[in-house]
Design an enzyme around this catalytic site. Structure first.
Site, PDB file in Angstrom:
ATOM      1  N   HIS A  74      34.042  43.975  35.033  1.00 53.73           N
ATOM      2  CA  HIS A  74      33.264  44.410  33.863  1.00 53.73           C
ATOM      3  C   HIS A  74      32.545  45.735  34.118  1.00 53.73           C
ATOM      4  O   HIS A  74      31.434  45.953  33.646  1.00 53.73           O
ATOM      5  CB  HIS A  74      32.242  43.345  33.448  1.00 53.73           C
ATOM      6  CG  HIS A  74      32.852  42.035  33.052  1.00 53.73           C
ATOM      7  ND1 HIS A  74      33.143  41.711  31.756  1.00 53.73           N
ATOM      8  CD2 HIS A  74      33.233  40.962  33.794  1.00 53.73           C
ATOM      9  CE1 HIS A  74      33.677  40.497  31.713  1.00 53.73           C
ATOM     10  NE2 HIS A  74      33.752  40.016  32.926  1.00 53.73           N
ATOM     11  N   ASN A 147      32.675  35.863  27.155  1.00 50.27           N
ATOM     12  CA  ASN A 147      33.830  36.739  26.921  1.00 50.27           C
ATOM     13  C   ASN A 147      34.287  36.593  25.478  1.00 50.27           C
ATOM     14  O   ASN A 147      33.810  35.713  24.759  1.00 50.27           O
ATOM     15  CB  ASN A 147      34.992  36.353  27.840  1.00 50.27           C
ATOM     16  CG  ASN A 147      34.835  36.896  29.261  1.00 50.27           C
ATOM     17  OD1 ASN A 147      34.054  37.809  29.511  1.00 50.27           O
ATOM     18  ND2 ASN A 147      35.570  36.319  30.182  1.00 50.27           N
ATOM     19  N   HIS A 338      22.942  37.129  34.180  1.00 53.84           N
ATOM     20  CA  HIS A 338      23.161  35.998  35.083  1.00 53.84           C
ATOM     21  C   HIS A 338      23.197  34.711  34.259  1.00 53.84           C
ATOM     22  O   HIS A 338      22.202  34.398  33.588  1.00 53.84           O
ATOM     23  CB  HIS A 338      22.018  35.968  36.104  1.00 53.84           C
ATOM     24  CG  HIS A 338      22.077  34.822  37.052  1.00 53.84           C
ATOM     25  ND1 HIS A 338      23.233  34.142  37.345  1.00 53.84           N
ATOM     26  CD2 HIS A 338      21.116  34.230  37.794  1.00 53.84           C
ATOM     27  CE1 HIS A 338      22.975  33.183  38.217  1.00 53.84           C
ATOM     28  NE2 HIS A 338      21.699  33.203  38.494  1.00 53.84           N
TER      29      HIS A 338
HETATM   30 FE1  HDD Z   1      31.610  37.047  35.487  1.00 50.19          FE
HETATM   31  C1  HDD Z   1      30.129  40.092  35.427  1.00 50.19           C
HETATM   32  C2  HDD Z   1      31.667  37.006  32.073  1.00 50.19           C
HETATM   33  C3  HDD Z   1      33.491  34.183  35.566  1.00 50.19           C
HETATM   34  C4  HDD Z   1      31.160  36.858  38.783  1.00 50.19           C
HETATM   35  N1  HDD Z   1      31.025  38.301  34.029  1.00 50.19           N
HETATM   36  C5  HDD Z   1      30.418  39.515  34.196  1.00 50.19           C
HETATM   37  C6  HDD Z   1      30.124  40.110  32.938  1.00 50.19           C
HETATM   38  C7  HDD Z   1      30.555  39.240  31.991  1.00 50.19           C
HETATM   39  C8  HDD Z   1      31.115  38.100  32.679  1.00 50.19           C
HETATM   40  C9  HDD Z   1      30.476  39.419  30.498  1.00 50.19           C
HETATM   41  C10 HDD Z   1      29.491  41.470  32.726  1.00 50.19           C
HETATM   42  C11 HDD Z   1      28.014  41.375  32.537  1.00 50.19           C
HETATM   43  C12 HDD Z   1      27.459  42.728  32.228  1.00 50.19           C
HETATM   44  O1  HDD Z   1      27.776  43.255  31.152  1.00 50.19           O
HETATM   45  O2  HDD Z   1      26.731  43.265  33.069  1.00 50.19           O
HETATM   46  N2  HDD Z   1      32.471  35.876  34.093  1.00 50.19           N
HETATM   47  C13 HDD Z   1      32.296  35.971  32.748  1.00 50.19           C
HETATM   48  C14 HDD Z   1      32.880  34.824  32.114  1.00 50.19           C
HETATM   49  C15 HDD Z   1      33.405  34.035  33.093  1.00 50.19           C
HETATM   50  C16 HDD Z   1      33.135  34.696  34.339  1.00 50.19           C
HETATM   51  C17 HDD Z   1      32.873  34.552  30.628  1.00 50.19           C
HETATM   52  C18 HDD Z   1      34.108  32.718  33.007  1.00 50.19           C
HETATM   53  C19 HDD Z   1      33.853  31.837  32.123  1.00 50.19           C
HETATM   54  N3  HDD Z   1      32.237  35.772  36.902  1.00 50.19           N
HETATM   55  C20 HDD Z   1      32.964  34.624  36.736  1.00 50.19           C
HETATM   56  C21 HDD Z   1      33.072  33.911  37.990  1.00 50.19           C
HETATM   57  C22 HDD Z   1      32.390  34.645  38.917  1.00 50.19           C
HETATM   58  C23 HDD Z   1      31.888  35.822  38.208  1.00 50.19           C
HETATM   59  C24 HDD Z   1      33.791  32.589  38.204  1.00 50.19           C
HETATM   60  C25 HDD Z   1      32.152  34.381  40.381  1.00 50.19           C
HETATM   61  C26 HDD Z   1      32.100  33.194  40.917  1.00 50.19           C
HETATM   62  N4  HDD Z   1      30.876  38.313  36.868  1.00 50.19           N
HETATM   63  C27 HDD Z   1      30.763  38.003  38.168  1.00 50.19           C
HETATM   64  C28 HDD Z   1      30.055  39.073  38.976  1.00 50.19           C
HETATM   65  C29 HDD Z   1      29.676  40.101  37.872  1.00 50.19           C
HETATM   66  C30 HDD Z   1      30.281  39.501  36.630  1.00 50.19           C
HETATM   67  C31 HDD Z   1      30.803  39.581  40.146  1.00 50.19           C
HETATM   68  C32 HDD Z   1      30.052  41.559  38.117  1.00 50.19           C
HETATM   69  C33 HDD Z   1      28.863  42.364  37.696  1.00 50.19           C
HETATM   70  C34 HDD Z   1      27.817  41.400  37.457  1.00 50.19           C
HETATM   71  O3  HDD Z   1      28.283  40.145  37.684  1.00 50.19           O
HETATM   72  O4  HDD Z   1      26.675  41.631  37.129  1.00 50.19           O
HETATM   73  O5  HDD Z   1      28.924  38.552  39.592  1.00 50.19           O
END
Ligand code: HDD
Length: 682
Positions: A74, A147, A338
């Site tokens: 993202h 999402n 978060h």
């Molecule tokens: Fe995630 C970012 C949505 C599964 C780990 N995620 C992130 C963002 C969105 C989502 C919208 C961007 C937030 C922003 O605009 O700053 N993610 C989802 C959805 C998931 C999902 C809808 C499944 C239902 N994500 C998911 C899993 C993990 C992560 C299973 C790890 C175990 N996601 C992250 C992250 C991010 C992230 C690496 C990258 C940047 C951030 O968090 O702030 O922690």
């Protein structure tokens, strides 16, 4: 006291941190006025630069440190402010204060994003879109980090690094950017069949939205609502766009990424600047705790939806996005979401994907935002007071007074003190958990194909066609024959029709076995059934000298009344002259305007339609036609359409202008006209 009116409590809080440099004196970060900003301090006009030039060093050092790591997923996103208003009290289900009263308003910040691409990638790759909302409630920040697709590729957080490694550019050559069309993604899919349902969504029109304002949002996981009596219901969250859910076509998406890589970003920015505030209704599906096992899928499985026809979506409020950020980095880049940021009345389920996320998000902010104090950044601060015994760390801003920073204490009367539930203290839901420690997947998570077929069954014919084409595009780009074969065989479990179509396009034998017994469909999943309106649609008006002013102005007024936007496009900028000596201001020319930037074309021409205009306009119209867009043609413009085109649906041609305006607006509202007889691109 300033008499400025702030739109809400968050706006007011942010004001303390805003700074306008206009009209001010240039200083160092220490406040020292600077006398020279063009030339570094040198030993002689032609001599070496001196270390003691502190202004030069400070300026350069700050510049050298301007970048922070982009989000691991993202990375590319756009953020906007807005407000959420509750339609009714939800107290029966949740004690969340922001949902407790009809009309209650809460400031929000939303960041939309693509998933795979880098920060500088384009806006319309084939990809899921992030839809993350921060509610600045009076009880603390609540983040709904979702999402635009209601399911996910994997069922357990422990697989997220594997999935992301597979989908991101391949490690040996860092290719491709922002695309799933490569070997490692499809190898992951074929060897992790829990991805089947999400892959169907990712290959559907949902992956190429027309606008961030025209896509749904989903919390994906099952969460809990908990009311004041401690009673819990399972809940899934939805955002429903008031403008309906609409997409572009793949050929258009690919062209858009070159013609305007910021297409979605600009669309959102301009809509807000024009006062066309994007609106999304918040919907909830609710299942009583006692009914946890009523379904033929596990409600804890994030690869499953609750079909809306079985569990209706109740609309409980509306979010209006009404303010662009002042500064992209300070707000959009530094915002930290978060799924674990919850408020009393909202709790988690044991969905293993959600459980994994609860660890990952804070962890990632520590590296991305450089330490544990990211909650103090203006965009992340709650609008309610916050106090605890956490101290120090990089970039600490709060000046905590007093001796005491520990619990329990007597020197500060044991404050800051905890709160009872009645006072708003968060109490985790007292779910009874009893089990062996085990690393396994529940049998109830093992049906990977039924809902993928449900999705397929729910698509209209054009949507099915697009899915076939998407798979065919992507798999043609896959170099490994074995991976292509594995994928086709896998999706034979979803639909033989789909698998056969793909194998034909790949030039391989159709799968030997497969097919599904699932006949159920869910009409709510087809975008064809979502609201259709002309509002905010962009119409290109192609005009040449000597155009019929009165009649054209009538059409433009009609479009404006229907809340559509028009751009007058001609050979050159400036003004274009009409048949009666009048003029019309030109907005854009064929040098920079392209049909892919518009929802529809109205081709008028003029008495002086020359060969250059004719060539440019024909290209414009042909391309729009091939993307199934509404086309209107009157006056000399009519001559630019072929006979076949004129007979097609969504093409409105008029001799006498009688019903032209009305008919064209109707064609515009329909978004696309899939039943064109004369086929062109995909
Ligand atoms: Fe995630 C970012 C949505 C599964 C780990 N995620 C992130 C963002 C969105 C989502 C919208 C961007 C937030 C922003 O605009 O700053 N993610 C989802 C959805 C998931 C999902 C809808 C499944 C239902 N994500 C998911 C899993 C993990 C992560 C299973 C790890 C175990 N996601 C992250 C992250 C991010 C992230 C690496 C990258 C940047 C951030 O968090 O702030 O922690």
């Amino acid at each position: 006291m300033s008499d400025h009116h702030y739109s809400n409590s968050k706006d007011e809080q942010l004001e303390q941190f805003r700074s306008d440099d206009k009209g001010k004196k240039l200083t160092t970060n220490q406040g020292l006025r600077v006398s020279e900003d063009e030339f570094s301090l040198k030993a002689g006009e032609r001599g070496p630069t001196l270390m003691e030039d502190f202004h030069f060093r400070e300026k350069m050092t700050h510049f050298d440190h301007e970048r922070i790591p982009e989000r691991i997923v993202h990375a590319r996103g756009v953020g906007v402010h807005g407000e959420f208003e509750a339609y009714e009290s939800m107290e029966e289900y949740t004690k969340a204060d922001f949902l407790s009263k009809k009309g209650k308003k809460t400031p929000v910040f939303v960041r939309f994003s693509t998933v795979q691409g880098s920060r500088g990638s384009a806006d319309v790759p084939r990809d899921a879109r992030g839809f993350a909302t921060k509610f600045y409630t009076e009880e603390g920040n609540y983040d709904l980090v979702g999402n635009n697709m209601p399911v996910f590729f994997i069922q357990d957080g422990i697989k997220f690094p594997d999935f992301v490694h597979a989908v991101k550019p391949e490690p040996h050559n860092d290719v491709p950017q922002a695309a799933t069309a490569h070997d490692t993604f499809w190898d992951f899919v074929a060897n992790n069949q829990e991805s089947a349902h999400m892959v169907m969504w990712a290959m559907s029109d949902r992956a190429i939205p027309r606008s961030l304002r025209m896509m749904e949002g989903f919390g994906v996981h099952t969460f809990r609502f908990v009311n004041a009596e401690g009673k819990s219901h399972f809940v899934k969250f939805h955002w429903k766009p008031v403008l309906g859910t609409h997409s572009v076509v793949w050929d258009e998406a690919q062209k858009l990424n070159g013609k305007n890589p910021d297409f979605h970003r600009v669309d959102l920015y301009e809509a807000i600047e024009n006062g066309d505030y994007p609106e999304f209704e918040l919907g909830v599906q609710i299942i009583p705790e006692e009914e946890e096992f009523r379904f033929d899928f596990d409600i804890l499985d994030p690869t499953k939806i609750w079909p809306e026809e079985d569990v209706p979506v109740k609309l409980i409020g509306k979010m209006t996005l009404n303010r662009n950020v002042d500064n992209f980095f300070a707000e959009t880049e530094q915002v930290a979401f978060h799924p674990g940021h919850v408020v009393p009345g909202i709790d988690f389920s044991n969905d293993p994907l959600l459980q994994g996320r609860l660890f990952s998000y804070t962890d990632t902010q520590l590296i991305r935002l450089g330490g544990p104090n990211f909650h103090e950044l203006p965009i992340n601060r709650p609008v309610c007071p916050f106090h605890n015994n956490q101290r120090d760390g990089y970039g600490r801003q709060t000046i905590n007074k007093g001796q005491v920073s520990y619990h329990k204490n007597s020197l500060a009367d044991n404050t800051p003190e905890t709160s009872t539930p009645e006072e708003g203290g968060y109490v985790h839901y007292h779910e009874k958990v009893d089990g062996r420690k085990i690393q396994a997947r529940s049998d109830s998570f093992k049906d990977h194909f039924s809902q993928a077929t449900l999705f397929w069954n729910s698509m209209s014919d054009p949507e099915k066609e697009h899915i076939k084409q998407a798979f065919s595009f992507e798999l043609t780009k896959v170099e490994s024959e074995s991976v292509r074969r594995q994928v086709v065989d896998m999706f034979a479990n979803v639909s033989m029709e789909l698998a056969q179509a793909i194998s034909a396009n790949l030039g391989i034998e159709p799968p030997e076995q497969g097919g599904s017994t699932v006949t159920k469909s869910s009409p709510a999943l087809s975008q064809e059934n979502s609201p259709k309106k002309p509002d905010t649609r962009k119409v290109a008006v192609l005009i040449a000298e000597g155009f019929a002013k009165k009649e054209v102005e009538g059409v433009l007024e009609g479009l404006e009344k229907a809340d559509a936007d028009t751009d007058v496009i001609a050979k050159t900028l400036g003004k274009v002259k009409s048949d009666d000596g009048g003029e019309l201001e030109v907005d854009d020319t064929f040098y920079s305007a392209e049909s892919v930037l518009y929802d529809a074309v109205y081709v008028v021409g003029g008495k002086n339609t020359d060969s250059k205009f004719r060539k440019e306009a024909e290209y414009f119209v042909n391309e729009a036609y091939s993307h199934y867009k509404p086309i209107g043609a009157t006056h000399e413009g009519k001559d630019l359409l072929t006979v076949d085109m004129k007979e097609s649906s969504g093409v409105v041609v008029s001799e006498d202008m009688k019903n032209f305006g009305k008919d064209f607006v109707k064609a515009l509202a329909a978004h696309r006209h899939w039943d064109r007889k004369f086929y062109s691109f995909n």
